[in-house]
Design a protein around this motif. Structure first.
Motif, PDB file in Angstrom:
ATOM      1  N   ASP A  94       2.372   1.112  -3.764  1.00 38.10           N
ATOM      2  CA  ASP A  94       1.599   1.877  -4.568  1.00 38.10           C
ATOM      3  C   ASP A  94       0.402   2.478  -4.442  1.00 38.10           C
ATOM      4  O   ASP A  94      -0.276   2.958  -5.762  1.00 38.10           O
ATOM      5  CB  ASP A  94       0.487   0.793  -5.388  1.00 38.10           C
ATOM      6  N   GLU A 125      -9.823  -2.497   7.335  1.00 34.82           N
ATOM      7  CA  GLU A 125      -9.101  -2.877   5.668  1.00 34.82           C
ATOM      8  C   GLU A 125      -8.363  -4.066   5.664  1.00 34.82           C
ATOM      9  O   GLU A 125      -8.916  -4.804   5.005  1.00 34.82           O
ATOM     10  CB  GLU A 125      -9.291  -1.405   5.014  1.00 34.82           C
ATOM     11  N   ARG A 129       0.690  -1.025   0.071  1.00 27.77           N
ATOM     12  CA  ARG A 129      -0.312   0.112  -0.332  1.00 27.77           C
ATOM     13  C   ARG A 129       0.815   1.544  -0.247  1.00 27.77           C
ATOM     14  O   ARG A 129       0.277   1.696  -0.535  1.00 27.77           O
ATOM     15  CB  ARG A 129      -1.015  -0.254   1.453  1.00 27.77           C
ATOM     16  N   ARG A 142      -1.616   3.515  -2.081  1.00 29.60           N
ATOM     17  CA  ARG A 142      -2.661   4.080  -0.796  1.00 29.60           C
ATOM     18  C   ARG A 142      -2.529   4.500   0.148  1.00 29.60           C
ATOM     19  O   ARG A 142      -3.577   4.868   0.632  1.00 29.60           O
ATOM     20  CB  ARG A 142      -3.096   2.588  -1.509  1.00 29.60           C
ATOM     21  N   LEU A 143      -1.637   4.138   0.494  1.00 29.00           N
ATOM     22  CA  LEU A 143      -1.306   4.890   1.818  1.00 29.00           C
ATOM     23  C   LEU A 143       0.079   6.375   0.876  1.00 29.00           C
ATOM     24  O   LEU A 143       1.488   5.771   0.971  1.00 29.00           O
ATOM     25  CB  LEU A 143       0.034   4.011   3.009  1.00 29.00           C
TER      26      LEU A 143
END
Lengths: 212, 212
Positions: A22, A39, A19, A24-25
């Motif tokens: 890429d 999640e 994460r 997402r964080l």
DNA sequence: GAGCGGCATCTTGCATACAGAACATATAAC
DNA sequence: GTTATATGTTCTGTATGCAAGATGCCGCTC
């Protein structure tokens, strides 16, 4: 090989790493433990253990009473990380038994051919490149050095988005791989190590401009 | 500088490290979390976070469903660790701005003199040696390399008990420090790095025989 | 006496609970 | 309109609870 069940924090660390890499964080963002735990479908306890692990590897920073943060992207940091990985890998190469390297030579050559083929077909080379370096270092017996390399390389992946090498860089990299292989076959590990460092230093040279 | 309260796991990690280094947590032994947590006066949660941290640094190993173990002492490992730290420090030296190193030269020389004085008085040199290396690398701007060094050095401390250098080793080490300083003053960081590696490689040469 | 199986206990790994610090929003003062 | 303050909410850091696997002990078998 791994017949016992791995602890949950191992999976979590991998997923959180993915994460971060890429986006997402996002960089500069804080990690909300309850939300992330939900999640991932786990509780905060193993999640926090994973976050502590990633903090120790430099993928996160911990601020007391404020939890964990994704550190900002910093091109200067990247320009230092590429040579660092290069020097670490060069060290691993120099500390590998030459006869072990000779035993890998044919497979290393095969993979170089695969990379050339992939290049001509316009395929992505990153995975093949990773695999080649992993094979090159697979015979190094210095466990602690290998651990340092394994922990440092993921940091680089954050900057792959800034990476604008293209065909030029790919051809150059494949050429460097061939030179490393040639040096191994000649038994000149110093020369091989030099080209290995070059391979990574040149990687840094293709980094984009300041991202912010 | 650190005006906020540090998280508990920081203290715990230090205390557990101390226990590993001085043998209160013996090599090959398993870590009993409830007992250790009670001895440290904390709960298992921050203790486990600290243990995960130390595992990532190589000071502990984790076995699924069996918790954490102190890895066995292994002279071969030590013989690989000394050169590793040497190469890492050499890298840090080469990546320090020469003018910054010149700014440190006088203090480095003072500390060498202190070490000579301590040697003549038969005092312990280990702490002074640590301090000298820390000062030498204090101007290196590569944060990730410094992190790797900081995480690797404690591993060496486990083998200090095997270390039988004595006066001979101490004199040799001080001489090596002087050569590093001379190289810095001449602006020849490559030469300085070479002696720095030597300083650590020679350290390994003084390790005792197989401990078991 | 050595090896094996079953049972009680201990220990880890994960989930949950709780206190206090950080944050955000809104209200008040100037 | 801007700044300061108060207060309710959110979030982290730590403690505790619980279930399943690991460990050890005892007796049994051969």
């Amino acid at each position: 090989m791994d017949n016992v069940t791995a602890p949950l924090r191992r999976d979590i660390a991998e997923q959180v790493t993915a994460r971060i890499l890429d986006g997402r964080l996002p960089a500069e963002g804080r990690v909300n433990e309850v939300r992330l735990a939900a999640e991932l479908g786990v509780s905060r306890t193993p999640l926090r253990e994973a976050l502590v692990e990633l903090t120790d590897r430099g993928l996160l920073v911990a601020e007391p009473r404020r939890g964990f943060r994704v550190p900002p992207l910093d091109v200067d940091e990247a320009r230092r990380l590429y040579p660092l990985v290069g020097e670490l890998e060069a060290l691993a190469l120099r500390w590998t038994a030459p006869q072990d390297l000779l035993g890998l030579a044919d497979r290393l050559e095969e993979q170089i051919d695969e990379m050339r083929a992939a290049l001509e077909q316009g395929k992505e080379l990153a995975a093949l490149d990773d695999r080649w370096h992993a094979l090159l270092l697979s015979a190094c017996a210095n466990a602690h050095l290998m651990r340092l390399i394994a922990q440092t390389k993921p940091l680089l992946k954050r900057y792959d988005v800034l990476y604008f090498g293209g065909l030029d860089r790919a051809r150059r990299s494949i050429d460097e791989h061939r030179r490393i292989l040639a040096a191994i076959r000649e038994g000149d590990l110093t020369e091989g190590a030099r080209w290995l460092v070059q391979n990574w230093v040149n990687g840094a040279a293709y980094l984009g401009q300041n991202p912010r």
